[in-house]
Design an enzyme around this catalytic site. Structure first.
Site, PDB file in Angstrom:
ATOM      1  N   CYS A 140       0.904  -1.449   0.028  1.00  0.00           N
ATOM      2  CA  CYS A 140      -0.126   0.066   0.006  1.00  0.00           C
ATOM      3  C   CYS A 140       0.939   1.330  -0.020  1.00  0.00           C
ATOM      4  CB  CYS A 140      -1.077  -0.168   1.027  1.00  0.00           C
ATOM      5  SG  CYS A 140      -2.003   1.575   1.371  1.00  0.00           S
TER       6      CYS A 140
ATOM      7  N   CYS B  48      -1.480   1.670  -3.245  1.00  0.00           N
ATOM      8  CA  CYS B  48      -2.440   2.593  -2.923  1.00  0.00           C
ATOM      9  C   CYS B  48      -2.133   4.156  -2.806  1.00  0.00           C
ATOM     10  CB  CYS B  48      -3.307   2.705  -1.680  1.00  0.00           C
ATOM     11  SG  CYS B  48      -3.414   0.852  -1.149  1.00  0.00           S
TER      12      CYS B  48
ATOM     13  N   LYS C  16       0.095   5.425  -6.033  1.00  0.00           N
ATOM     14  CA  LYS C  16      -0.962   5.441  -7.114  1.00  0.00           C
ATOM     15  C   LYS C  16      -1.661   6.650  -6.904  1.00  0.00           C
ATOM     16  CE  LYS C  16      -4.780   4.390  -6.284  1.00  0.00           C
ATOM     17  NZ  LYS C  16      -5.129   2.970  -6.034  1.00  0.00           N
TER      18      LYS C  16
ATOM     19  N   TYR D  51      -9.044  -3.377 -11.181  1.00  0.00           N
ATOM     20  CA  TYR D  51      -8.349  -2.129 -10.605  1.00  0.00           C
ATOM     21  C   TYR D  51      -7.257  -1.408 -10.973  1.00  0.00           C
ATOM     22  CZ  TYR D  51     -11.520  -3.241  -6.393  1.00  0.00           C
ATOM     23  OH  TYR D  51     -12.567  -3.305  -5.355  1.00  0.00           O
TER      24      TYR D  51
ATOM     25  N   GLU E  55      -7.192   2.098 -13.089  1.00  0.00           N
ATOM     26  CA  GLU E  55      -6.504   3.283 -12.428  1.00  0.00           C
ATOM     27  C   GLU E  55      -5.254   3.841 -13.320  1.00  0.00           C
ATOM     28  OE1 GLU E  55      -6.053   1.794  -8.671  1.00  0.00           O
ATOM     29  OE2 GLU E  55      -7.865   2.437  -8.123  1.00  0.00           O
TER      30      GLU E  55
ATOM     31  N   HIS F 291     -26.982  21.898  -0.711  1.00  0.00           N
ATOM     32  CA  HIS F 291     -26.981  22.447  -2.218  1.00  0.00           C
ATOM     33  C   HIS F 291     -26.164  23.661  -2.322  1.00  0.00           C
ATOM     34  CE1 HIS F 291     -28.949  23.260  -5.906  1.00  0.00           C
ATOM     35  NE2 HIS F 291     -29.089  24.550  -5.430  1.00  0.00           N
TER      36      HIS F 291
ATOM     37  N   GLU G 229     -25.701  15.730  -2.964  1.00  0.00           N
ATOM     38  CA  GLU G 229     -27.172  15.930  -2.671  1.00  0.00           C
ATOM     39  C   GLU G 229     -27.973  14.945  -3.406  1.00  0.00           C
ATOM     40  OE1 GLU G 229     -29.098  19.737  -3.730  1.00  0.00           O
ATOM     41  OE2 GLU G 229     -27.463  20.001  -5.086  1.00  0.00           O
TER      42      GLU G 229
HETATM   43  P1  NDP Z   1      -8.185  -7.526 -10.463  1.00  0.00           P
HETATM   44  O1  NDP Z   1      -8.751  -8.787 -10.011  1.00  0.00           O
HETATM   45  O2  NDP Z   1      -8.960  -6.418 -10.206  1.00  0.00           O
HETATM   46  O3  NDP Z   1      -8.287  -7.588 -12.149  1.00  0.00           O
HETATM   47  C1  NDP Z   1      -7.749  -8.687 -12.837  1.00  0.00           C
HETATM   48  C2  NDP Z   1      -7.914  -8.215 -14.545  1.00  0.00           C
HETATM   49  O4  NDP Z   1      -6.959  -9.175 -15.192  1.00  0.00           O
HETATM   50  C3  NDP Z   1      -9.344  -8.881 -14.784  1.00  0.00           C
HETATM   51  O5  NDP Z   1      -9.760  -7.927 -15.757  1.00  0.00           O
HETATM   52  C4  NDP Z   1      -9.390 -10.196 -15.329  1.00  0.00           C
HETATM   53  O6  NDP Z   1     -10.013 -10.296 -16.309  1.00  0.00           O
HETATM   54  C5  NDP Z   1      -7.758 -10.177 -15.816  1.00  0.00           C
HETATM   55  N1  NDP Z   1      -7.176 -11.553 -15.778  1.00  0.00           N
HETATM   56  C6  NDP Z   1      -7.196 -12.201 -14.573  1.00  0.00           C
HETATM   57  N2  NDP Z   1      -6.379 -13.368 -14.611  1.00  0.00           N
HETATM   58  C7  NDP Z   1      -5.771 -13.325 -15.749  1.00  0.00           C
HETATM   59  C8  NDP Z   1      -5.274 -14.148 -16.699  1.00  0.00           C
HETATM   60  N3  NDP Z   1      -4.543 -15.216 -16.197  1.00  0.00           N
HETATM   61  N4  NDP Z   1      -4.859 -13.806 -17.859  1.00  0.00           N
HETATM   62  C9  NDP Z   1      -5.337 -12.664 -18.629  1.00  0.00           C
HETATM   63  N5  NDP Z   1      -6.257 -11.971 -17.864  1.00  0.00           N
HETATM   64  C10 NDP Z   1      -6.412 -12.204 -16.618  1.00  0.00           C
HETATM   65  O7  NDP Z   1      -6.708  -7.411 -10.358  1.00  0.00           O
HETATM   66  P2  NDP Z   1      -5.580  -6.085 -10.293  1.00  0.00           P
HETATM   67  O8  NDP Z   1      -4.116  -6.981 -10.652  1.00  0.00           O
HETATM   68  O9  NDP Z   1      -6.237  -5.032 -11.093  1.00  0.00           O
HETATM   69  O10 NDP Z   1      -5.592  -5.890  -8.785  1.00  0.00           O
HETATM   70  C11 NDP Z   1      -5.378  -6.737  -7.748  1.00  0.00           C
HETATM   71  C12 NDP Z   1      -6.016  -6.517  -6.410  1.00  0.00           C
HETATM   72  O11 NDP Z   1      -5.651  -5.434  -5.899  1.00  0.00           O
HETATM   73  C13 NDP Z   1      -7.498  -6.019  -6.666  1.00  0.00           C
HETATM   74  O12 NDP Z   1      -8.381  -7.233  -6.693  1.00  0.00           O
HETATM   75  C14 NDP Z   1      -7.685  -5.414  -5.604  1.00  0.00           C
HETATM   76  O13 NDP Z   1      -8.193  -6.082  -4.435  1.00  0.00           O
HETATM   77  C15 NDP Z   1      -6.588  -4.591  -5.202  1.00  0.00           C
HETATM   78  N6  NDP Z   1      -6.359  -3.263  -5.527  1.00  0.00           N
HETATM   79  C16 NDP Z   1      -7.393  -2.504  -5.145  1.00  0.00           C
HETATM   80  C17 NDP Z   1      -7.452  -0.947  -5.344  1.00  0.00           C
HETATM   81  C18 NDP Z   1      -8.281  -0.250  -4.971  1.00  0.00           C
HETATM   82  O14 NDP Z   1      -9.031  -0.602  -3.978  1.00  0.00           O
HETATM   83  N7  NDP Z   1      -8.483   1.144  -5.425  1.00  0.00           N
HETATM   84  C19 NDP Z   1      -6.426  -0.694  -6.441  1.00  0.00           C
HETATM   85  C20 NDP Z   1      -5.564  -1.541  -7.050  1.00  0.00           C
HETATM   86  C21 NDP Z   1      -5.408  -2.625  -6.659  1.00  0.00           C
HETATM   87  P3  NDP Z   1     -11.568 -10.881 -16.508  1.00  0.00           P
HETATM   88  O15 NDP Z   1     -12.287  -9.914 -15.308  1.00  0.00           O
HETATM   89  O16 NDP Z   1     -12.137 -10.474 -17.729  1.00  0.00           O
HETATM   90  O17 NDP Z   1     -11.589 -12.188 -15.812  1.00  0.00           O
END
Ligand code: NDP
Length: 448
Positions: A43, A48, A51, A178, A182, A437, A442
């Site tokens: 983080c 976090c 980022k 995510y 982002e 407002h 709101e």
């Molecule tokens: P996410 O789980 O959010 O997204 C993963 C993405 O990668 C999805 O679009 C998924 O596709 C795709 N994917 C998964 N596995 C494969 C694969 N083997 N080959 C190709 N594509 C794949 O993961 P992130 O890496 O973005 O983030 C990790 C975690 O970190 C999040 O789950 C979250 O908990 C945390 N995080 C939180 C944030 C916040 O709170 N703002 C910011 C950043 C991270 P599909 O959906 O089509 O299956």
């Protein structure tokens, strides 16, 4: 009675590990923590915090663009990636110092080393130095997953993205979760050409469909390209150093940077958990009970390594609850049913509670209220982007089951609204609340 070097040995000084160490020490425990990277964890060091600073930095592009109608002329406007990058990295250093001071101020001993488990009460540092502890807490977090394909060594993950030597002209991002959404927003705002490629045809799986559609619409209008149903199969480095990305049946995409954001896997490899008889779950996670205890009575685990909900505030809560349970004589578990979350895309999206689909499945008879509006500041700036707020309500009891929002400052507004959902307030309570407002928030009390 057995004597140990420490009451608690924590492996991993991220959000969960630092909180658990501090609270356990406050309860009188003799605590040590080992961290192989930097104190602060994902983080603070490579997640976090940096980022969010990049989101702030890139958001100036929109503000400067919109400034004209507010009477501002900004001459000679230019962006310098190195300045933003280095200022962010300096802030990360500052926070690491602050986290280290927290450990010191609480008499928590820290080792800058990898640690492995040698038994129910044993840990060993990379140097070979071994310690015993009454309890061991594993808080080693998660690590970006890099899918297997030829040329993946030319790609980067969120670990490296904060250190780029220069702002890339063309970025290809694999994944649409995510991190992908982002960073797509950050690079797009800073002027890079961004292509998001995903294996399926959805972005931000799990979020409300209408909000996801709105984000897709807005980001496409801002110039982000999407290629769906086409995971990357190859990345080639050309003679001039540029990359060529093959994804599905698309023509190869040129790129300066390929960012892989396909999820994060629990950091359990080589930890020695088998020495304590702990078996891993299907994703490599450490299975735990409601109090974060593993199958071994003296070993606990919190945060991303348990793959419950991969969010910093959850790791912090789990770490705190663990310390209160084991050292504070106050058994506490963490509730996962009403966790607010946000995606700091541009515009951002935020949600708490059930989506419309989940609520319909669980409650059957629900009511959905929505407000589809153009924020005043967008109207004035001739920015044609609309916000969308949704309330999901149980028709029988009138209780709010979920709130879903996309629009400027949605995460800031949702945090306060999440209290109402957590408290089980009704739609009638929202109706009875006087609007503030003029504000975007709101809209939450004006939906009829
Ligand atoms: P996410 O789980 O959010 O997204 C993963 C993405 O990668 C999805 O679009 C998924 O596709 C795709 N994917 C998964 N596995 C494969 C694969 N083997 N080959 C190709 N594509 C794949 O993961 P992130 O890496 O973005 O983030 C990790 C975690 O970190 C999040 O789950 C979250 O908990 C945390 N995080 C939180 C944030 C916040 O709170 N703002 C910011 C950043 C991270 P599909 O959906 O089509 O299956």
């Amino acid at each position: 009675m057995a004597t140990y070097d420490y009451d608690l040995f924590v492996i991993g000084a991220g959000s969960g590990g630092v909180r658990a160490s501090r609270i356990a020490a406050g309860h009188g425990a003799r605590v040590a923590v080992a961290e192989e990277h930097r104190i602060g964890g994902t983080c603070v060091i490579r997640g976090c915090v940096p980022k969010k600073l990049l989101v702030y930095g890139s958001h100036f592009a929109e503000e400067l663009q919109d400034a004209a109608n507010y009477g501002w002329t900004v001459e000679g406007m230019r962006f310098d990636w190195a300045v933003l990058r280095d200022t962010v990295l300096r802030d990360v250093d500052r926070l690491e110092t602050a986290y280290t001071a927290t450990l010191d101020n609480n008499q928590v001993e820290h080792f800058a080393s990898r640690a492995t488990i040698t038994g129910p009460h044993g840990v060993k540092l990379a140097s070979g130095e071994a310690f015993s502890a009454k309890y061991i807490l594993v808080a080693t977090g998660a690590w970006p997953v890099m899918p297997e394909f030829p040329g993946n060594e030319h790609c980067i993950t969120s670990n490296e993205v904060f250190h780029l030597p220069e702002l890339p002209k063309r970025v290809v991002i694999q994944g649409a979760g995510y991190i992908a959404m982002e960073f797509a927003g950050i690079f797009n705002a800073l002027g890079s050409h961004v292509t998001v490629v995903n294996r399926s045809d959805v972005i931000l799986r799990g979020y409300d469909e209408a909000l996801r559609d709105r984000l897709l619409q807005i980001t496409m209008a801002r110039g982000i390209e999407y290629k769906f149903n086409c995971p990357i199969t190859r990345v080639e480095k050309q003679a001039d150093g540029r990359l060529l990305v093959t994804a599905g049946k698309q023509d190869p995409l040129p790129a300066d940077v390929v960012l892989i954001a396909t999820g994060r896997a629990p950091n359990t490899a080589g930890l020695g958990l088998e020495a304590a008889g702990i078996e891993l779950g299907p994703k490599g996670e450490i299975p735990v009970d409601d109090y974060s205890k593993t199958s071994c009575d003296s070993i606990y685990a919190v945060g991303d390594v348990t793959d419950r909900v991969q969010l910093t505030p959850i790791a912090i809560r789990e770490g705190h609850a663990f310390a209160d349970t084991v050292f504070g004589d106050t058994p506490r578990s963490t509730a996962y049913d009403c966790v607010p979350s946000a995606v700091f895309s541009q515009p951002p999206l935020a949600a708490v509670g059930l989506t419309e689909g989940q609520a319909r499945n669980r409650f059957g008879n629900i009511k959905v209220y929505s407000s589809d509006f153009r924020p005043m500041k967008n109207v004035f700036a001739e920015r044609h982007e609309r916000g969308l707020y949704k309330l999901v309500v149980d028709a029988g009891s009138d209780r709010i089951l979920g709130i879903h929002m996309i629009g400027p400052d949605a995460p800031e507004i949702l945090q306060a609204a999440a209290i109402a959902v957590r408290a089980g307030l009704k739609k009638a309570d929202f109706d009875a609340t006087v609007a503030l407002h003029p504000s975007m928030a709101e809209e939450l009390v004006l939906m009829r």
